[in-house]
Design a protein around this motif. Sequence first.
Motif, mmCIF file in Angstrom:
data_model
loop_
_atom_site.group_PDB
_atom_site.id
_atom_site.type_symbol
_atom_site.label_atom_id
_atom_site.label_comp_id
_atom_site.label_asym_id
_atom_site.label_seq_id
_atom_site.Cartn_x
_atom_site.Cartn_y
_atom_site.Cartn_z
ATOM 1 N N GLU A 103 -0.793 -3.235 -4.231
ATOM 2 C CA GLU A 103 -1.753 -2.205 -4.627
ATOM 3 C C GLU A 103 -1.603 -1.883 -6.105
ATOM 4 O OE1 GLU A 103 -4.966 -0.215 -3.890
ATOM 5 O OE2 GLU A 103 -3.841 -0.463 -2.021
ATOM 6 N N ALA A 143 3.663 10.817 0.870
ATOM 7 C CA ALA A 143 3.825 9.401 1.232
ATOM 8 C C ALA A 143 5.294 9.030 1.065
ATOM 9 C CB ALA A 143 2.933 8.528 0.362
ATOM 10 N N TRP A 153 1.160 6.458 3.156
ATOM 11 C CA TRP A 153 0.716 7.820 3.400
ATOM 12 C C TRP A 153 1.132 8.308 4.785
ATOM 13 C CZ3 TRP A 153 -1.089 10.217 -0.738
ATOM 14 C CH2 TRP A 153 -1.751 9.490 -1.735
ATOM 15 N N GLN A 156 -6.706 4.204 -5.666
ATOM 16 C CA GLN A 156 -6.149 3.023 -4.998
ATOM 17 C C GLN A 156 -7.105 1.865 -5.269
ATOM 18 O OE1 GLN A 156 -3.692 4.610 -1.276
ATOM 19 N NE2 GLN A 156 -5.854 5.093 -1.030
ATOM 20 N N PRO A 165 0.823 -1.208 0.000
ATOM 21 C CA PRO A 165 0.000 0.000 0.000
ATOM 22 C C PRO A 165 0.859 1.260 0.000
ATOM 23 C CG PRO A 165 -0.741 -1.578 1.658
ATOM 24 C CD PRO A 165 0.577 -2.068 1.165
ATOM 25 N N GLY A 189 -5.119 6.377 3.321
ATOM 26 C CA GLY A 189 -4.966 4.969 2.978
ATOM 27 C C GLY A 189 -6.279 4.215 2.911
ATOM 28 N N THR A 245 -7.436 -1.189 -2.801
ATOM 29 C CA THR A 245 -8.141 -0.759 -1.593
ATOM 30 C C THR A 245 -9.646 -0.835 -1.812
ATOM 31 O OG1 THR A 245 -6.323 0.671 -0.901
ATOM 32 C CG2 THR A 245 -8.508 1.212 -0.054
#
Length: 541
Positions: A388, A433, A332, A374, A329, A338, A377
Motif C-alpha cells: 500500500e 490500526a 484497521w 490509501q 494494507p 480498509g 486501494t
Amino acid sequence: MADAVVIGAGPNGLVAANMLADAGWDVQVLEAQPEPGGAVRSDRGVHPDYVSDLCSAFYPLGVASPAMRALDLERHGLRWRHAPAVLAHPLPDGRCAVLERDPRATAEGLDALGDGDGEAWLRLYGLWEEMGEALLRALFSPFPPVRAALPLVTAARRAGGLRVLRTLAMPVRGLGEQEFTGPGGPLLLAGSALHTDVFPETTGGSGFGWLLAMAGQRDGWPVPEGGAGALTAALVRRLEARGGRVRCGTEVTSIVVRNGRALGVRTASGEAVRGARAVLADVSAPALYGGLVDWSDVPSRDRPGLRADMRRFDWDHATFKVDWALSGPIPWASPGAGRAGTVHLSPGMDALTEYSAQLATRHVPSEPFALLGQMTTADPTRSPAGTESVWAYTHVPHRVRGDAGPDGITGAWDERERDAMAGRIEAALERLAPGFRDRVVDRRIIAPPAFGQHDANLRNGALNGGTALAHQQLFLRPVPGLGRAETPVAGLFLASASAHPGGGVHGACGANAARAALAHDGPAGRLVLTPGLAALRRLLT
C-alpha cells in the motif's frame, strides 16, 4: 511572441491555457519548476516501487467541475480509478462511518450507528440531486454568476427555498446535531468541511461539508491512474495538441507593464516573453501584487487599498504531511476503513473542535485531525500487489505559539520536530490500526516550509490559496471587489486559487481568467460594464 503568456503550469494555469488555445490563441505557459503540475504531481521519492502524490491526490471536484469536464481529458489519456468506498471515519470503539458509492448503502451503514440516520442522509442527498449541479455551475462561474443564478434559484426554491439556505449556512456541528442521532453522519460532513480551514462551529461550514460529501456520493473521490501527475500530463497533452507550449524551468520574475497594460513577462534569465493579448498569472495574490507586478505599475487610485489588502491577505492553515510505503494494507480495527480511498482520523466531534481551537490559538494540535489516502486501494498501479502507498496530512499554525502536545514543537521544523509530529500522526493511526508501524517500509516527511519548494503558491502548505472563510470569499476574494479574475492592470488576469472560487483542483479559477481574457480582448483591453454592474463595482470598491 504569443497571444497569451500563462505564468504557472498548475491545474488552473493549464485549464486557462487550454481554453485560450480552444479559442484559437497562441499560448505559452512558463513554469518555474522542472516539471508541470504545481500541486498536482507524483513521484517515486518515498520508495522506487511506490508512486506517491506530492500534494493533492483525490479529485472529487475534478470530476464534478464543469470546467474540467468540458476538457474531456479522458480522450487525452486520463483514466479515473475509484476505491471500493469513497470515505471512512473509523471510531475508537471499532465502529466506522463509511461513505459508499451507493447512497442507499451509505444510509444503511449510518442507520447502524444511529436510528433514522440513513433517512437523514438520503434527505441531504436529495437536496444535492435537486440543486447540486446548478450550485456547481453557479459556484464555478465568474462572480456574479449572472447566467447560472436563475437555474440555481429555481432549483433551491424547489428544494425548500430559504430553509435550504439556512441549512447550508449552519455550522456543521449544528447540522449534525439537528439531523442525526448517531456520530456517523456528522463526522462524514464535519471531516469533509475540515478539508478547508473552517471549524465545526464556523458559520457556513455545513455548506462546505455537504458539497464535498455529496459530490463524493454522486461521483466518488477518484484518483488518476498512475498518480496525480497523470492528470497534469493529460492537460499538457491536450494543450500541445492545440498548438500550446509549456516551458518548464523558466521562472518569471516580473510582469512588464507599459501605460497601464501588461505586455508580457521577464524571466530570471532576463528573457522577455511577449503576451500580445493577455498575461494570466496562476500565482498567489501576494506574489502578484507588489511581487511580479511592481507597485509603481498599479494605478494610483488602486494602489493604497490594494497594498493594505495584501498586508491583510489571510492564508489558510499550514500543512504537515507524511508519505509511507507499506508492506501490506493498513490493519484497521474497523474493516470498513480498509475499503475507503480516503480516511479521516479523529476520535469524534469534540476532538475536532479541540483540534480547531488549538489551531485558532496557534498551538500545534495534541490530537491532530488527519486526512489519510490509501492510494493502492484506489489505484492498484501505485505499488506492488499486496502492498500500500499511503499518505496523511494535518494542519498546523503558520506561526507556532506553543505545542498543545508533549513534544515542545516550536515551528522550527528541524529533524526532531518533524519526527515528533510524524510520530503524533502515526500514534493516532496505531490506535485505530494496531500493527501499522510494523508495516512501514519507508516514509517521507514534508513539513510546512518544504511545500513552497514543490509549488511557490503553497506557502507553508496553504493548500487553498487563501482562507475559505466568508471574509475572503466571493466578491471579497482575493480583495474586496467583484470577485473576478480582472486586475487593475489591463490585460492581466489572476488565474490562481487566490481568485474566486478558491481552492481545490476544479480548474474554475483558470477557466474564469481565460473567459475574462477573451471578453477583454481588444485595443483597450477592458470590459464594457453594464450601468448596473458598473454601479455595483463603484459601490463595492
